[in-house]
Each structure stands twice: as C-alpha cells, then as structure tokens.
Design a protein around this motif. Sequence first.
Motif, PDB file in Angstrom:
ATOM      1  N   TYR A 187      66.059  20.420  28.079  1.00 34.15           N
ATOM      2  CA  TYR A 187      65.089  20.232  27.003  1.00 34.15           C
ATOM      3  C   TYR A 187      64.845  18.740  26.795  1.00 34.15           C
ATOM      4  N   LEU A 188      63.592  18.393  26.522  1.00 29.64           N
ATOM      5  CA  LEU A 188      63.267  16.994  26.249  1.00 29.64           C
ATOM      6  C   LEU A 188      63.904  16.573  24.936  1.00 29.64           C
ATOM      7  N   PRO A 189      64.578  15.424  24.912  1.00 22.00           N
ATOM      8  CA  PRO A 189      65.165  14.959  23.643  1.00 22.00           C
ATOM      9  C   PRO A 189      64.098  14.618  22.609  1.00 22.00           C
ATOM     10  N   TRP A 190      64.512  14.659  21.345  1.00 24.00           N
ATOM     11  CA  TRP A 190      63.639  14.135  20.302  1.00 24.00           C
ATOM     12  C   TRP A 190      63.408  12.652  20.538  1.00 24.00           C
ATOM     13  N   ASP A 191      62.284  12.158  20.023  1.00 29.97           N
ATOM     14  CA  ASP A 191      61.778  10.851  20.441  1.00 29.97           C
ATOM     15  C   ASP A 191      62.412   9.682  19.683  1.00 29.97           C
ATOM     16  N   LEU A 192      63.710   9.441  19.953  1.00 26.74           N
ATOM     17  CA  LEU A 192      64.410   8.282  19.394  1.00 26.74           C
ATOM     18  C   LEU A 192      65.129   7.532  20.521  1.00 26.74           C
ATOM     19  N   PRO A 193      65.194   6.199  20.448  1.00 28.70           N
ATOM     20  CA  PRO A 193      65.776   5.403  21.537  1.00 28.70           C
ATOM     21  C   PRO A 193      67.192   5.812  21.909  1.00 28.70           C
ATOM     22  N   ILE A 194      68.050   6.103  20.924  1.00 23.84           N
ATOM     23  CA  ILE A 194      69.439   6.438  21.221  1.00 23.84           C
ATOM     24  C   ILE A 194      69.542   7.706  22.057  1.00 23.84           C
ATOM     25  N   PHE A 195      68.648   8.646  21.795  1.00 26.15           N
ATOM     26  CA  PHE A 195      68.690   9.904  22.550  1.00 26.15           C
ATOM     27  C   PHE A 195      68.286   9.682  24.009  1.00 26.15           C
ATOM     28  N   PHE A 196      67.368   8.744  24.235  1.00 26.16           N
ATOM     29  CA  PHE A 196      66.966   8.472  25.622  1.00 26.16           C
ATOM     30  C   PHE A 196      67.978   7.575  26.333  1.00 26.16           C
ATOM     31  N   THR A 197      68.720   6.792  25.580  1.00 24.70           N
ATOM     32  CA  THR A 197      69.836   6.064  26.193  1.00 24.70           C
ATOM     33  C   THR A 197      70.849   7.063  26.758  1.00 24.70           C
ATOM     34  N   LEU A 198      71.152   8.094  25.977  1.00 26.53           N
ATOM     35  CA  LEU A 198      72.060   9.145  26.439  1.00 26.53           C
ATOM     36  C   LEU A 198      71.448   9.934  27.599  1.00 26.53           C
ATOM     37  N   PHE A 199      70.164  10.234  27.483  1.00 25.79           N
ATOM     38  CA  PHE A 199      69.467  10.998  28.520  1.00 25.79           C
ATOM     39  C   PHE A 199      69.533  10.276  29.866  1.00 25.79           C
ATOM     40  N   PHE A 200      69.246   8.981  29.854  1.00 21.87           N
ATOM     41  CA  PHE A 200      69.251   8.221  31.109  1.00 21.87           C
ATOM     42  C   PHE A 200      70.668   7.917  31.584  1.00 21.87           C
ATOM     43  N   GLY A 201      71.646   8.137  30.740  1.00 23.40           N
ATOM     44  CA  GLY A 201      73.024   8.074  31.207  1.00 23.40           C
ATOM     45  C   GLY A 201      73.387   9.266  32.075  1.00 23.40           C
ATOM     46  N   ALA A 202      72.615  10.352  31.916  1.00 19.05           N
ATOM     47  CA  ALA A 202      72.874  11.573  32.687  1.00 19.05           C
ATOM     48  C   ALA A 202      71.923  11.740  33.868  1.00 19.05           C
ATOM     49  N   HIS A 203      70.773  11.079  33.807  1.00 20.72           N
ATOM     50  CA  HIS A 203      69.750  11.281  34.837  1.00 20.72           C
ATOM     51  C   HIS A 203      69.199   9.931  35.311  1.00 20.72           C
ATOM     52  N   SER A 204      68.889   9.856  36.592  1.00 18.24           N
ATOM     53  CA  SER A 204      68.281   8.641  37.161  1.00 18.24           C
ATOM     54  C   SER A 204      67.042   9.026  37.952  1.00 18.24           C
ATOM     55  N   PRO A 205      65.970   9.440  37.270  1.00 18.50           N
ATOM     56  CA  PRO A 205      64.778   9.883  37.994  1.00 18.50           C
ATOM     57  C   PRO A 205      64.071   8.736  38.702  1.00 18.50           C
ATOM     58  N   LYS A 206      63.403   9.072  39.789  1.00 20.24           N
ATOM     59  CA  LYS A 206      62.632   8.063  40.522  1.00 20.24           C
ATOM     60  C   LYS A 206      61.198   7.970  40.009  1.00 20.24           C
ATOM     61  N   LEU A 207      60.747   9.010  39.268  1.00 20.94           N
ATOM     62  CA  LEU A 207      59.385   9.026  38.728  1.00 20.94           C
ATOM     63  C   LEU A 207      59.327  10.061  37.623  1.00 20.94           C
ATOM     64  N   LEU A 208      58.536   9.796  36.586  1.00 25.12           N
ATOM     65  CA  LEU A 208      58.274  10.751  35.523  1.00 25.12           C
ATOM     66  C   LEU A 208      56.820  11.188  35.602  1.00 25.12           C
ATOM     67  N   LEU A 209      56.599  12.494  35.705  1.00 21.95           N
ATOM     68  CA  LEU A 209      55.250  13.039  35.679  1.00 21.95           C
ATOM     69  C   LEU A 209      55.120  13.929  34.446  1.00 21.95           C
ATOM     70  N   ILE A 210      54.221  13.553  33.556  1.00 21.44           N
ATOM     71  CA  ILE A 210      53.997  14.286  32.313  1.00 21.44           C
ATOM     72  C   ILE A 210      52.696  15.063  32.445  1.00 21.44           C
ATOM     73  N   VAL A 211      52.748  16.346  32.106  1.00 20.22           N
ATOM     74  CA  VAL A 211      51.562  17.195  32.205  1.00 20.22           C
ATOM     75  C   VAL A 211      50.807  17.185  30.884  1.00 20.22           C
ATOM     76  N   GLU A 212      49.548  16.777  30.949  1.00 22.23           N
ATOM     77  CA  GLU A 212      48.647  16.667  29.808  1.00 22.23           C
ATOM     78  C   GLU A 212      49.079  15.555  28.866  1.00 22.23           C
ATOM     79  N   THR A 213      48.798  15.682  27.576  1.00 26.64           N
ATOM     80  CA  THR A 213      48.841  14.501  26.710  1.00 26.64           C
ATOM     81  C   THR A 213      50.070  14.500  25.810  1.00 26.64           C
ATOM     82  N   GLU A 214      51.193  14.075  26.386  1.00 22.36           N
ATOM     83  CA  GLU A 214      52.430  13.915  25.629  1.00 22.36           C
ATOM     84  C   GLU A 214      52.709  12.413  25.514  1.00 22.36           C
TER      85      GLU A 214
END
Length: 411
Positions: free
Chosen positions: A102-129
């Motif tokens: 699930y996508l984290p809620w939109d706060l910096p600390i949550f994405f710091t944790l998210f990127f601690g678990a994942h190292s994507p090479k590219l992000l593709l977002i479908v439509e207008t997020e």
Amino acid sequence: MARLLYSALYTLLLPLFVFRLLVRSLKASAYRQRLIERFGIQQKTLGRPIWIHAVSVGETIAISPLVERLLDQGESVLFTTTTPTGAAQVKQRFGGRVEHRYLPWDLPIFFTLFFGAHSPKLLLIVETEIWPNLLTATSSRKIPIVLANARLSEKSFKGYKRFSGLTKDTLNSISLLLAQHESDAERFKSLGMPEDRLLVSGSIKFDIDLPEDQIQIGKAWKAAFDRKVLVAASTHKGEDKILLDAWSVIPQDQRPVLILVPRHPERFDSVYQLAKGYSDFVSKRSLSTADRNIDIWIGDSLGEMFAYYSAADLAFVGGSFSGTGGHNPLEPAALGLPIVMGPSDYNFRSIISTLKSEGALVQVQCEQELAEQIRVLLGNDNHAMSQAGINVVEKNRGALERLYEQVKKLI
C-alpha cells in the motif's frame, strides 16, 4: 516553505485519515489489513524493481498490459495501490509475479521508511496522483518519475491553481508527463510543468486487453438467463435505486435481467437488500450462478467486470448519476455493447464525447430519460451502435506502446 506547511497540515489531519480508514473497515475488513504499510513500514523488496502506482481498480486494469510487457522483459515490479480493491485486482492479475504494497500516507518520514525497504529504479504513476512528499522524496533520490495517462479536468485544475507554488514545485519533480489530450497538457503547463518534459500520448485506456476467459464466462451466463440483460456497472450510492426504478417501469414482458455491480464492495449487501424490494427473484454472484428465473443479480465479486459486460445486451456505466464524474465506458464499448450514461461525465468527458459523436453512447439527463432509453435500446437492433464502439476503441489504440517506449528510454 509551502511543502512544510502542507506537511504540517497533513500531520494534523492524519488521525482523521486513520479514523476514516477504520470506519470503512467496519463494512470492508480489508481496509484495516496491512495498515502498518500506510506508515511506510513495509517488507523489503530485493533488487531494483520498477515501481508502479495505481490508485484503484480502473488504473490497475489500464496499466496491466504494460506491467505484463515489463515482466516479459525480465523486470521486477513493485506495485502500490491506495485501495484494497486495487490490491485485490493486482493479486488476481499477477499473483506472486509482482510485489504489492500500500502507498504510504504523504509525509516525509513515511517515505524515508518506505525507501529503506525499497530501491526502485523508476516510479511510474498512473493518471493524476500529484502528492508533494511522494514526488519530492522520490526525485531527491534521483529516481526518474513518469506520470502516465495524465488527465486534469477544469475542476481539478482550479483546485491545484489555488496552491500554485506548491503545485509548481511538485510538478518539477516529474521527469516525464504523458498527458492524454492537448487540453490536459495545456492545463499542466499553466500549473508550471516544464514543456520539455511534457508529451501528449493519448489514453492507454483504449489499449484494452480483452480477457477471453471472462468473455466466455459472461456468454455462458447470458445463455443461462435466456433473455435480454441490462448491466449497471460501478454504481454509486443512490444510483442503484435509480436503475431499479427505471427497470421496474419497463413492461413485464419486455423487462430484462438486471445485473447490478456496485463500485464498492462494502455496499454489496445493502444493494442486495434494496433489490429484494423490487422482485422476489433476486440473487447474487456469491449465492448462485446465472439462472433464467433470476430478475436481479448482484455482481458481488471483484475482477469480473468483463464477464458481467459479456453477459449483457446494454450497459449503464455508473458514477454518472451520482455527481462523481462517471466511470470508464471503453470496456463495454470494446465489447460492442450499446452504452447509456447519466449527466455527470467530467472524469471521462473527452472519451464520452467521442463515443457519443460516433453513435456508440447515449447520455441522458434525468431518471425518466434513462428509463425510456433503456426500453428503446433493448427493443432495437443496435448493430450500428455496437460496431461504432468497437471502431472508436480500435482507432485510438497505441498510447500504451508510446508509454512503453518512453519507459524503456528511462530504464
């Protein structure tokens, strides 16, 4: 400064977001499952996957052919969604071939944790997020961001324009934005999207992959019903009664089977109970298969929309009488179904306009018009209308290939 203020406000509102999720989980328990993932605490993925984000079911279906191509090329895929219905669609289509979170809620600390678990090479977002911290956190890690199949209605444009500074900074995080139409591109440019990173590529929703297995299931249902069938797809609260009222005034000897498919699973039972007030012969997918004695059948399953459409002679597409902008009419069009929709169409205005102008879709303004059009269309030979829908879909294919070529360049 604008993003700091946004983050501060988001932090204050976060308890309300959590509370709303828990309230929804009272009717649909999936909303409270894996709740910790929405705080960025997630199981680690290996390697450097391509990260796909699609909010819910429609976006997941639209991007699925591209995901299949990436998997065929040996890429690993991390797929995030916002809703449990989107998660269920990912599981049904890909099983264990992709990693879902699930996508984290939109706060910096949550994405710091998210990127601690994942190292994507590219992000593709479908439509207008366009989430400021999501895009900023991703861009700051030098991960390319593609906003695909992007659309921006006039209503959404005015909303983003109120926060022009924050919107411009956020859009500048995007490596490439592929807009559906020129009008969408112009609105994005007005909000600050750099023109040299903006392309008009058409809508990937025309590149529909028709699942033959579901089509055959739907045809078997239709044979079992043994009479005309009207499907009301992706209905919202209030629309089920509108369809039931319209159905009930059709003369008994002309009355079709009505398949009602609510948009949200938590409404399955309430719609079933509502329908029982209109006929003694009401059932649902989870209780019985199709049968000639059924008058009203509730589609209380996920991932079978093509089967429901394939069982029908006429499609009503929901969200168009609820003021929510309508849902995608291209799926029934690709199957050659005549389509009727209500007045609310801002989510798919260009597509609806095209289908209308080509004679594949009728748009009505009130319940009385809806009842009349259902009666007329079910009594007509709609071959020309059916072929018009198929032609529109076929003529506009190609956006998915253009998207794939751009993704290949970035990875």
